[in-house]
Motif scaffolding. Sequence first.
Motif, PDB file in Angstrom:
ATOM      1  N   PHE A  32       0.836  -1.200   0.000  1.00 18.21           N
ATOM      2  CA  PHE A  32       0.000   0.000   0.000  1.00 18.21           C
ATOM      3  C   PHE A  32       0.875   1.256   0.000  1.00 18.21           C
ATOM      4  CE2 PHE A  32      -2.012   3.078   3.040  1.00 18.21           C
ATOM      5  CZ  PHE A  32      -3.140   3.450   2.303  1.00 18.21           C
ATOM      6  N   GLU A  33       1.861   1.290   0.879  1.00 15.72           N
ATOM      7  CA  GLU A  33       2.755   2.441   0.959  1.00 15.72           C
ATOM      8  C   GLU A  33       3.633   2.557  -0.276  1.00 15.72           C
ATOM      9  OE1 GLU A  33       4.677   1.725   4.679  1.00 15.72           O
ATOM     10  OE2 GLU A  33       3.032   2.606   5.856  1.00 15.72           O
ATOM     11  N   ARG A  34       3.996   1.416  -0.852  1.00 18.13           N
ATOM     12  CA  ARG A  34       4.807   1.431  -2.077  1.00 18.13           C
ATOM     13  C   ARG A  34       4.030   2.058  -3.229  1.00 18.13           C
ATOM     14  NH1 ARG A  34       5.107  -2.031  -6.372  1.00 18.13           N
ATOM     15  NH2 ARG A  34       7.099  -2.089  -7.501  1.00 18.13           N
ATOM     16  N   VAL A  35       2.764   1.671  -3.389  1.00 16.09           N
ATOM     17  CA  VAL A  35       1.936   2.226  -4.463  1.00 16.09           C
ATOM     18  C   VAL A  35       1.742   3.728  -4.261  1.00 16.09           C
ATOM     19  CG1 VAL A  35      -0.355   2.196  -5.524  1.00 16.09           C
ATOM     20  CG2 VAL A  35       0.790   0.040  -4.965  1.00 16.09           C
ATOM     21  N   LEU A  36       1.466   4.137  -3.039  1.00 11.95           N
ATOM     22  CA  LEU A  36       1.304   5.566  -2.760  1.00 11.95           C
ATOM     23  C   LEU A  36       2.584   6.339  -3.047  1.00 11.95           C
ATOM     24  CD1 LEU A  36      -0.796   5.501   0.540  1.00 11.95           C
ATOM     25  CD2 LEU A  36      -1.603   5.848  -1.806  1.00 11.95           C
ATOM     26  N   GLY A  37       3.728   5.724  -2.777  1.00  8.89           N
ATOM     27  CA  GLY A  37       5.002   6.357  -3.088  1.00  8.89           C
ATOM     28  C   GLY A  37       5.174   6.562  -4.587  1.00  8.89           C
ATOM     29  N   HIS A  38       4.756   5.574  -5.384  1.00  5.59           N
ATOM     30  CA  HIS A  38       4.789   5.718  -6.848  1.00  5.59           C
ATOM     31  C   HIS A  38       3.927   6.899  -7.283  1.00  5.59           C
ATOM     32  CE1 HIS A  38       7.112   2.436  -8.594  1.00  5.59           C
ATOM     33  NE2 HIS A  38       6.612   1.609  -7.696  1.00  5.59           N
ATOM     34  N   LEU A  39       2.753   7.036  -6.699  1.00  2.00           N
ATOM     35  CA  LEU A  39       1.856   8.123  -7.080  1.00  2.00           C
ATOM     36  C   LEU A  39       2.447   9.482  -6.743  1.00  2.00           C
ATOM     37  CD1 LEU A  39      -1.593   6.613  -6.016  1.00  2.00           C
ATOM     38  CD2 LEU A  39      -0.732   6.946  -8.341  1.00  2.00           C
ATOM     39  N   GLU A  40       3.067   9.595  -5.589  1.00  2.00           N
ATOM     40  CA  GLU A  40       3.679  10.872  -5.211  1.00  2.00           C
ATOM     41  C   GLU A  40       4.810  11.234  -6.158  1.00  2.00           C
ATOM     42  OE1 GLU A  40       2.548  13.091  -3.011  1.00  2.00           O
ATOM     43  OE2 GLU A  40       0.867  11.681  -2.929  1.00  2.00           O
ATOM     44  N   ARG A  41       5.618  10.256  -6.529  1.00  2.00           N
ATOM     45  CA  ARG A  41       6.725  10.539  -7.447  1.00  2.00           C
ATOM     46  C   ARG A  41       6.209  10.903  -8.841  1.00  2.00           C
ATOM     47  NH1 ARG A  41       8.805   6.337  -4.383  1.00  2.00           N
ATOM     48  NH2 ARG A  41       8.261   4.736  -5.918  1.00  2.00           N
ATOM     49  N   ALA A  42       5.117  10.267  -9.262  1.00  2.00           N
ATOM     50  CA  ALA A  42       4.534  10.575 -10.565  1.00  2.00           C
ATOM     51  C   ALA A  42       4.047  12.023 -10.599  1.00  2.00           C
ATOM     52  CB  ALA A  42       3.391   9.614 -10.874  1.00  2.00           C
ATOM     53  N   LYS A  43       3.383  12.433  -9.549  1.00  2.00           N
ATOM     54  CA  LYS A  43       2.894  13.818  -9.489  1.00  2.00           C
ATOM     55  C   LYS A  43       4.053  14.807  -9.463  1.00  2.00           C
ATOM     56  CE  LYS A  43      -1.247  12.377  -6.962  1.00  2.00           C
ATOM     57  NZ  LYS A  43      -1.909  12.366  -5.633  1.00  2.00           N
ATOM     58  N   GLY A  67       5.331  15.615 -12.805  1.00  2.00           N
ATOM     59  CA  GLY A  67       4.475  16.398 -13.682  1.00  2.00           C
ATOM     60  C   GLY A  67       3.188  15.734 -14.101  1.00  2.00           C
ATOM     61  N   ALA A  68       2.992  14.465 -13.757  1.00  2.00           N
ATOM     62  CA  ALA A  68       1.740  13.777 -14.103  1.00  2.00           C
ATOM     63  C   ALA A  68       0.593  14.328 -13.264  1.00  2.00           C
ATOM     64  CB  ALA A  68       1.883  12.274 -13.872  1.00  2.00           C
ATOM     65  N   LYS A  69      -0.610  14.295 -13.825  1.00  2.00           N
ATOM     66  CA  LYS A  69      -1.796  14.778 -13.121  1.00  2.00           C
ATOM     67  C   LYS A  69      -2.784  13.629 -12.932  1.00  2.00           C
ATOM     68  CE  LYS A  69      -1.411  19.404 -15.136  1.00  2.00           C
ATOM     69  NZ  LYS A  69      -2.061  20.403 -16.029  1.00  2.00           N
ATOM     70  N   ALA A  70      -3.404  13.601 -11.779  1.00  2.00           N
ATOM     71  CA  ALA A  70      -4.426  12.589 -11.505  1.00  2.00           C
ATOM     72  C   ALA A  70      -5.764  13.086 -12.029  1.00  2.00           C
ATOM     73  CB  ALA A  70      -4.496  12.287 -10.022  1.00  2.00           C
ATOM     74  N   ALA A  71      -6.183  12.559 -13.168  1.00  2.00           N
ATOM     75  CA  ALA A  71      -7.512  12.892 -13.678  1.00  2.00           C
ATOM     76  C   ALA A  71      -8.585  12.193 -12.866  1.00  2.00           C
ATOM     77  CB  ALA A  71      -7.622  12.503 -15.145  1.00  2.00           C
ATOM     78  N   LEU A  72      -8.197  11.180 -12.148  1.00  2.00           N
ATOM     79  CA  LEU A  72      -9.103  10.448 -11.258  1.00  2.00           C
ATOM     80  C   LEU A  72      -8.252   9.797 -10.188  1.00  2.00           C
ATOM     81  CD1 LEU A  72     -12.165   9.509 -10.991  1.00  2.00           C
ATOM     82  CD2 LEU A  72     -11.362   7.362 -11.992  1.00  2.00           C
ATOM     83  N   GLY A  73      -8.750   9.794  -8.971  1.00  2.00           N
ATOM     84  CA  GLY A  73      -8.046   9.116  -7.885  1.00  2.00           C
ATOM     85  C   GLY A  73      -6.766   9.823  -7.506  1.00  2.00           C
ATOM     86  N   GLY A  74      -5.714   9.040  -7.328  1.00  2.00           N
ATOM     87  CA  GLY A  74      -4.415   9.624  -7.030  1.00  2.00           C
ATOM     88  C   GLY A  74      -3.932   9.444  -5.615  1.00  2.00           C
ATOM     89  N   PRO A 123       4.829  12.716 -18.498  1.00  2.00           N
ATOM     90  CA  PRO A 123       6.014  12.980 -19.317  1.00  2.00           C
ATOM     91  C   PRO A 123       6.631  11.687 -19.847  1.00  2.00           C
ATOM     92  CG  PRO A 123       6.160  14.100 -17.188  1.00  2.00           C
ATOM     93  CD  PRO A 123       5.032  13.127 -17.098  1.00  2.00           C
ATOM     94  N   GLU A 124       7.181  11.760 -21.053  1.00  2.00           N
ATOM     95  CA  GLU A 124       7.857  10.598 -21.622  1.00  2.00           C
ATOM     96  C   GLU A 124       9.028  10.200 -20.727  1.00  2.00           C
ATOM     97  OE1 GLU A 124      10.331   9.256 -25.643  1.00  2.00           O
ATOM     98  OE2 GLU A 124       9.183  11.122 -25.631  1.00  2.00           O
ATOM     99  N   GLY A 125       9.131   8.894 -20.463  1.00  2.00           N
ATOM    100  CA  GLY A 125      10.230   8.382 -19.658  1.00  2.00           C
ATOM    101  C   GLY A 125      10.031   8.489 -18.161  1.00  2.00           C
ATOM    102  N   ALA A 126       8.893   9.008 -17.709  1.00  2.00           N
ATOM    103  CA  ALA A 126       8.646   9.105 -16.267  1.00  2.00           C
ATOM    104  C   ALA A 126       8.675   7.715 -15.631  1.00  2.00           C
ATOM    105  CB  ALA A 126       7.298   9.769 -16.010  1.00  2.00           C
ATOM    106  N   ALA A 127       9.112   7.661 -14.376  1.00  2.00           N
ATOM    107  CA  ALA A 127       9.250   6.365 -13.699  1.00  2.00           C
ATOM    108  C   ALA A 127       7.941   5.597 -13.658  1.00  2.00           C
ATOM    109  CB  ALA A 127       9.773   6.589 -12.277  1.00  2.00           C
ATOM    110  N   CYS A 128       6.823   6.316 -13.556  1.00  2.00           N
ATOM    111  CA  CYS A 128       5.524   5.624 -13.475  1.00  2.00           C
ATOM    112  C   CYS A 128       5.180   4.903 -14.778  1.00  2.00           C
ATOM    113  CB  CYS A 128       4.412   6.599 -13.101  1.00  2.00           C
ATOM    114  SG  CYS A 128       4.160   7.944 -14.272  1.00  2.00           S
ATOM    115  N   THR A 129       5.874   5.219 -15.876  1.00  2.00           N
ATOM    116  CA  THR A 129       5.634   4.538 -17.150  1.00  2.00           C
ATOM    117  C   THR A 129       6.625   3.408 -17.389  1.00  2.00           C
ATOM    118  OG1 THR A 129       7.084   5.926 -18.520  1.00  2.00           O
ATOM    119  CG2 THR A 129       4.852   6.728 -18.101  1.00  2.00           C
ATOM    120  N   GLN A 130       7.645   3.308 -16.552  1.00  2.00           N
ATOM    121  CA  GLN A 130       8.700   2.319 -16.750  1.00  2.00           C
ATOM    122  C   GLN A 130       8.723   1.240 -15.676  1.00  2.00           C
ATOM    123  OE1 GLN A 130      10.964   2.694 -19.570  1.00  2.00           O
ATOM    124  NE2 GLN A 130       9.284   4.107 -20.035  1.00  2.00           N
TER     125      GLN A 130
END
Length: 503
Positions: free
Chosen positions: A356-367, A370-377, A396-403
């Motif tokens: 749970f904390e790992r997933v939330l950490g991914h979301l914080e780094r994504a934001k 420069g990524a935006k949460a169109a839903l949830g987050g 953004p291209e190459g963002a960690a959340c995409t890799q």
Amino acid sequence: MTTTATTAPGTVRRATDPSPLLAAGELPQGQHFIAGQFRAGTSGETQAIVDPSTEAVICQVAQGTVEDADAAIQAAFDAKEAWGRTVPKHRSEILLAIADRLAENADLLARLEALNTGKAMMVAEDDVAGSIDSFRFMAGAVRATTSLAAGEYAENHLSVILREPLGVVGVVTPWNYPLLMAAWKIAPILAAGNTMVLKPSEQTPLTTLNFAELIADLLPAGVFNVVTGLGPVIGARLAEHPKVDMIALTGSVNSGRAVARAAAETVKRVHLELGGKAPVVIFADADLAAAAESLRAAGYWNSGQECGAGCRVLVHESVAERFSQLLVEQVGTLVVGEPTAGADVEMGPMISKAHFERVLGHLERAKAAGAKAALGGGALEGRGYFVAPTVLVDVPEGAACTQEEIFGPVVTVETFSSEEEAVTRANQVPYGLAASVWTLNPQLGHDMASRLDAGTVWVNSHLVLANEMPWSGFKSSGYGRDLSAYALDDYSRTKHVMHNKAR
């Protein structure tokens, strides 16, 4: 692409009926299953099993030791010769009996799986149905194997190909599909004539132990064994033990690397089904509504804790905004809740507090990237390890959340402008398990499928599986095939016998 953020806190549907998922006496024995019997661990230590929906402790299960693993390996070793000499018809009949036993106890297995993992009941029930079908398919496949025809390939010499069992197979299964991933391994391993020792995830051992209890009278003692405990202890011992002929693991890339390194010392076979980061390539001519509806399930099934999940969208820039709106509309209707909160609950919690904390950490780094949460987050309020179904846009291209594999209810949306760019970026990730292409142009669909570096590529669908077809990955997603008759090849060996018939 710009999409207005519509982040909402969301809610978790909670059970109003105080009735538990399991009645008294329905929990399996929390001990190892070795040589046909349950037995306590040598250390006497146990580990708490936690309900991720409520954070309550369900029960205690034995914490295995090297000595426990050795006992199970010896039991499998002692049983391998007799089991390996049985004919396919006999093994097939036993697999069918196992399938029938599971079907008779399907409701219990589904409830137990939902309790241990927090899965929605519809997901748990689907897992049980898939497990039953795995045994039924392998029961038929083992009686219809094919090999190169016997014949005279060298003058005056008759060549015959034999398919033989490997012997003892060690298996390590994951927490996201405890029963189903066990069935994907157990059915072909036993069908091919091997004996086995299985280590379930230390977080989710309950349905595996219940399986052992249910089928104990159907198999000779020692053919199937279960040792509960930690990967660095039990999994490592299975990988390094000289009497284990093969190690098969479904799990993380790091776990796969550790197993492969340990197995190298005894040069044993290794079967790895590891992570994924499935690209979903959507062209301008695609049926956008169908793609969004498909990803509602394919991106969030089992709370996104799925190695083949459609979690990384690459959509043509001309239709990106429209597709993102459709996806947000679809995902916004998902029902999140505890498994006891209704048959229409579709999504449960993360498996553990750590994840749970790992997933939330991914979301914080994504934001932060420069990524935006169109839903949830973010997290959902209240007890349990619930994360809101999330759609990330303007990624953004190459963002960690995409890799990196987030392994949660998160789908990222990126754009591309050309076919070549779509192929290049889809193949940039280190994984190669699955992918999908969305287009109404059949030639483009065929061509793209051939150019994507993934073991399974869907065209105009995603995450549809069939026991008749193989499931395997490329690159860091591992090697070895689950499902299909190809799995029987993985768990057996080929022997060439040549007879001199000259007179």
